[in-house]
Write an enzyme that holds these catalytic residues in place. Structure first.
Site, PDB file in Angstrom:
ATOM      1  N   GLN A  44      57.394 103.977  31.054  1.00 22.39           N
ATOM      2  CA  GLN A  44      57.571 103.159  32.253  1.00 22.39           C
ATOM      3  C   GLN A  44      56.260 102.460  32.634  1.00 22.39           C
ATOM      4  O   GLN A  44      55.213 103.095  32.723  1.00 22.39           O
ATOM      5  CB  GLN A  44      58.061 104.051  33.416  1.00 22.39           C
ATOM      6  CG  GLN A  44      58.357 103.297  34.698  1.00 22.39           C
ATOM      7  CD  GLN A  44      59.540 102.340  34.573  1.00 22.39           C
ATOM      8  OE1 GLN A  44      60.560 102.657  33.960  1.00 22.39           O
ATOM      9  NE2 GLN A  44      59.412 101.154  35.157  1.00 22.39           N
TER      10      GLN A  44
ATOM     11  N   ASP B 264      63.142  99.280  25.116  1.00 22.62           N
ATOM     12  CA  ASP B 264      62.764  98.299  26.147  1.00 22.62           C
ATOM     13  C   ASP B 264      62.561  96.916  25.518  1.00 22.62           C
ATOM     14  O   ASP B 264      62.501  95.917  26.223  1.00 22.62           O
ATOM     15  CB  ASP B 264      61.446  98.727  26.827  1.00 22.62           C
ATOM     16  CG  ASP B 264      61.662  99.252  28.244  1.00 22.62           C
ATOM     17  OD1 ASP B 264      62.720  98.955  28.831  1.00 22.62           O
ATOM     18  OD2 ASP B 264      60.772  99.956  28.755  1.00 22.62           O
TER      19      ASP B 264
ATOM     20  N   LYS C 207      67.499 105.375  35.637  1.00 25.13           N
ATOM     21  CA  LYS C 207      67.762 105.327  34.190  1.00 25.13           C
ATOM     22  C   LYS C 207      68.287 106.678  33.705  1.00 25.13           C
ATOM     23  O   LYS C 207      69.252 106.735  32.929  1.00 25.13           O
ATOM     24  CB  LYS C 207      66.482 104.928  33.442  1.00 25.13           C
ATOM     25  CG  LYS C 207      66.105 103.471  33.676  1.00 25.13           C
ATOM     26  CD  LYS C 207      64.703 103.118  33.217  1.00 25.13           C
ATOM     27  CE  LYS C 207      64.362 101.678  33.606  1.00 25.13           C
ATOM     28  NZ  LYS C 207      62.970 101.306  33.311  1.00 25.13           N
TER      29      LYS C 207
END
Ligand code: NAD
Length: 293
Positions: free
Chosen positions: A96, A119, A52
């Site tokens: 994460q 997200d 990412k």
């Protein structure tokens, strides 16, 4: 058989994103800024976050990686989240998953400002998605939609079967495929671990989206001839022939299923790369929102 090639598609989408960033910067705006919070040393999470951050650099974004030990307390992590919420230089950020067992992941997700939740996991964004309103869509299902759209796969009126009902992939995927949008407008069946006669159902799928985390689970006998197969699974499987000691496997037995399907996404080189593109697209949107452009 059409290969739904996430590698080339994500590369061209990243070029489109990069061009938008260059245009904004040339107009005097700062570049989009994505932050990632990584807790502990889980190998797969390290790999995802590294990809990412690399994608951000390639697209001309600023990126910040915040790393903490697995022993961090929930309060300390919440403090990081609050700081990121307040920081006007950060357009969006991710924490994460998975988090260490002593941290309540839902509490962290719900503490993220919905406007920075790139997200798309916050209940506000999930609710807006249900209402078909402007929001950040969860990155992986959004990546699947983009793949279907860019490859011109017709979904309207088709039977889509989704395997897996997680909140980050299967459940939102089923909602998105049923919405009155393109891609969408499908008749959707959501299958999970308690589903009976699974193969009978998957054999009725025009579009089969598989996200359960069991390598090679879907075999040719479970697939209707001509179906479109989207493999979301990513599992590390031991492989002594690889330098790393493992290979990445999808949930679909690619070799047998490609003989039956009309189109199929590979693993690696499929949906995983589209997820990262979705994250960049969501951050680009957050950037425009925060600068009012
Ligand atoms: P999860 O473990 O949260 O959920 C798995 C789902 O599969 C559950 O809903 C369960 O009911 C269902 N399931 C389990 N066994 C089943 C069976 N025998 N028959 C039918 N359904 C069954 O998983 P997740 O987080 O949704 O991830 C699924 C897979 O997708 C994993 O391999 C994960 O690594 C991968 N993933 C990939 C991306 C990407 O970017 N490509 C993103 C997220 C997750």
């Amino acid at each position: 058989m059409l290969l739904l090639d996430g590698k080339s598609l994500s590369a061209s989408l990243k070029e489109e994103i990069k061009a938008t960033v260059e245009e904004r910067v040339s107009q005097g705006f700062r570049p989009p800024h994505l932050a990632a919070v990584l807790i502990g040393n889980d190998g797969a999470s390290e790999t995802y976050v590294a990809s990412k951050v690399r994608a951000c650099e390639e697209a001309g974004f600023a990126s910040t990686l915040i790393r903490r030990e697995a022993s961090i307390s929930q309060e300390e992590l919440l403090e990081i989240v609050h700081q990121l919420n307040k920081d006007p230089q950060i357009d969006g950020y991710i924490v994460q998953l998975p988090l260490p067992a002593h941290i309540h992941a839902d509490t962290i997700t719900e503490a993220i400002l919905p406007q920075k939740d790139v997200d798309g996991f916050h209940p506000v964004n999930l609710g807006l998605m249900m209402q078909n309103k402007d929001c950040f869509l969860p990155a992986t299902p959004k990546g699947v939609l983009t793949m279907l759209e860019r490859y011109g796969i017709e979904t309207s009126g088709k039977h889509t079967v989704v395997i897996g009902r997680s909140l980050i992939v299967g459940s939102p995927m089923s909602v998105l495929m049923a919405r009155n949008t393109n891609p969408g407008n499908a008749t959707v069946t959501l299958c999970h671990s308690k589903t009976q006669n699974l193969a009978e159902i998957t054999r009725q799928a025009d579009v089969l989206i598989v996200a359960l985390g069991k390598p090679g689970f879907v075999t040719a006998d479970m697939v209707k001839p001509g179906a479109v197969i989207i493999d979301v699974g990513i599992t590390r499987v031991e492989d002594p022939t690889k330098k790393s000691g493992f290979r990445i496997a999808g949930d679909v037995d690619f070799e047998s299923v490609k003989e039956v399907a009309s189109a199929i996404s590979p693993v690696p080189g499929g949906v995983g790369l589209m997820t990262i593109v979705s994250l960049l697209q969501n951050t680009l949107k957050a950037h425009a929102n925060s600068l009012g452009i």
